[in-house]
Design an enzyme around this catalytic site. Structure first.
Site, PDB file in Angstrom:
ATOM      1  N   ASN A  16      60.947  -0.057  35.824  1.00 10.60           N
ATOM      2  CA  ASN A  16      59.551   0.138  35.383  1.00 10.60           C
ATOM      3  C   ASN A  16      58.637   0.368  36.587  1.00 10.60           C
ATOM      4  OD1 ASN A  16      59.047  -0.084  32.384  1.00 10.60           O
ATOM      5  ND2 ASN A  16      60.434  -1.816  32.698  1.00 10.60           N
ATOM      6  N   MET A  92      59.769 -12.345  35.677  1.00 14.44           N
ATOM      7  CA  MET A  92      60.325 -13.372  34.799  1.00 14.44           C
ATOM      8  C   MET A  92      59.775 -14.777  35.062  1.00 14.44           C
ATOM      9  SD  MET A  92      62.090 -11.436  32.945  1.00 14.44           S
ATOM     10  CE  MET A  92      63.036  -9.922  32.910  1.00 14.44           C
ATOM     11  N   LEU A  95      52.826 -16.964  34.539  1.00 15.98           N
ATOM     12  CA  LEU A  95      51.742 -16.904  35.520  1.00 15.98           C
ATOM     13  C   LEU A  95      50.898 -18.170  35.508  1.00 15.98           C
ATOM     14  CD1 LEU A  95      50.167 -13.351  35.417  1.00 15.98           C
ATOM     15  CD2 LEU A  95      51.931 -14.234  36.926  1.00 15.98           C
ATOM     16  N   HIS A 111      56.747  -5.726  27.594  1.00 16.26           N
ATOM     17  CA  HIS A 111      57.721  -6.603  26.927  1.00 16.26           C
ATOM     18  C   HIS A 111      58.668  -5.733  26.091  1.00 16.26           C
ATOM     19  CE1 HIS A 111      59.377 -10.267  25.285  1.00 16.26           C
ATOM     20  NE2 HIS A 111      59.380  -9.660  24.111  1.00 16.26           N
TER      21      HIS A 111
END
Ligand code: GAR
Length: 208
Positions: A16, A92, A95, A111
């Site tokens: 990504n 992963m 936060l 997601h």
């Protein structure tokens, strides 16, 4: 319009991340990646950073065993680099609340399911696709959303679906879903960098 300063947070292979780098290099996104922060020292995403001359850093359990200090280091880095937009691209870790509050509607996550299905605590990476197969749904997909204090609960920016075929394996689904992640994440980043995303309550309006 000046360029948006971007930080990308990663934990793994970084496909990504690569899709965002490619779109920036092609001139499609009005932004600049100032730093790539990895929670894993050996993440291939850090190699991608190096290849493209982008600063990469590891901030994780080994060099910052204390969670508070780790979170402070991440926050300090974002402040030092004057970051406008944080992208979680296969990051992963949960936060820090402080950071989520400070960067409200300026943190984007990808997601690998159609939220609110197969998301929340414990649903990440391959586990999502395993759950999809186990449940037997016929459609799955990917979601880009703003991050709030919950896990995968923030306002949805873009979603796209893919079919789950009769003899699919977890790997087949992961590959198909990744394909659309690489479409909708850069598109969401592009729209953000053009100032076209307006959050109204839980809805994100894409301005023309
Ligand atoms: C992607 O499928 C992303 O959606 C998922 O991890 C993968 C990272 O791949 N993220 C999550 O599960 C977050 N809850 P990448 O490192 O190749 O971009």
């Amino acid at each position: 319009m000046s360029k948006i300063n971007i930080a990308v947070l990663v934990s793994g292979g970084g496909t990504n991340l690569q899709s965002i780098i490619d779109h920036i290099e092609a001139g499609n996104i009005n932004g600049k990646i100032k730093v790539i922060i990895s929670s894993k020292q050996d993440a291939y995403a850090l190699k991608r950073a190096e290849k493209h001359g982008i600063e990469g850093m590891y901030i994780g359990k080994e060099n910052f065993p204390n969670l508070k200090e780790r979170n402070s280091r991440i926050l300090e880095t974002l402040e030092e680099k004057e970051i406008d937009l944080i992208i979680l691209a296969g990051y992963m870790r949960i936060l820090d609340e402080n950071m989520v509050g400070k960067y409200k509607n300026r943190i984007i996550n990808i997601h690998p399911s159609l939220i609110p299905s197969f998301c929340g605590k414990g649903f990440y990476g391959k586990k999502v696709h395993e759950a999809v197969l186990k449940y037997g749904v016929k459609l799955t997909g990917a979601t880009v959303h703003f991050v709030d204090k919950g896990t995968d609960t923030g306002p949805v920016i873009l979603q796209k679906s893919v079919e789950v075929k009769d003899h699919d394996t977890v790997e087949d689904i992961a590959k198909r879903v990744l394909g659309i992640e690489h479409e909708i994440l850069p598109l969401a980043v592009k729209l953000f960098c053009e100032g076209k995303l307006k959050v109204v309550g839980r809805r994100v309006i894409v301005e023309k």
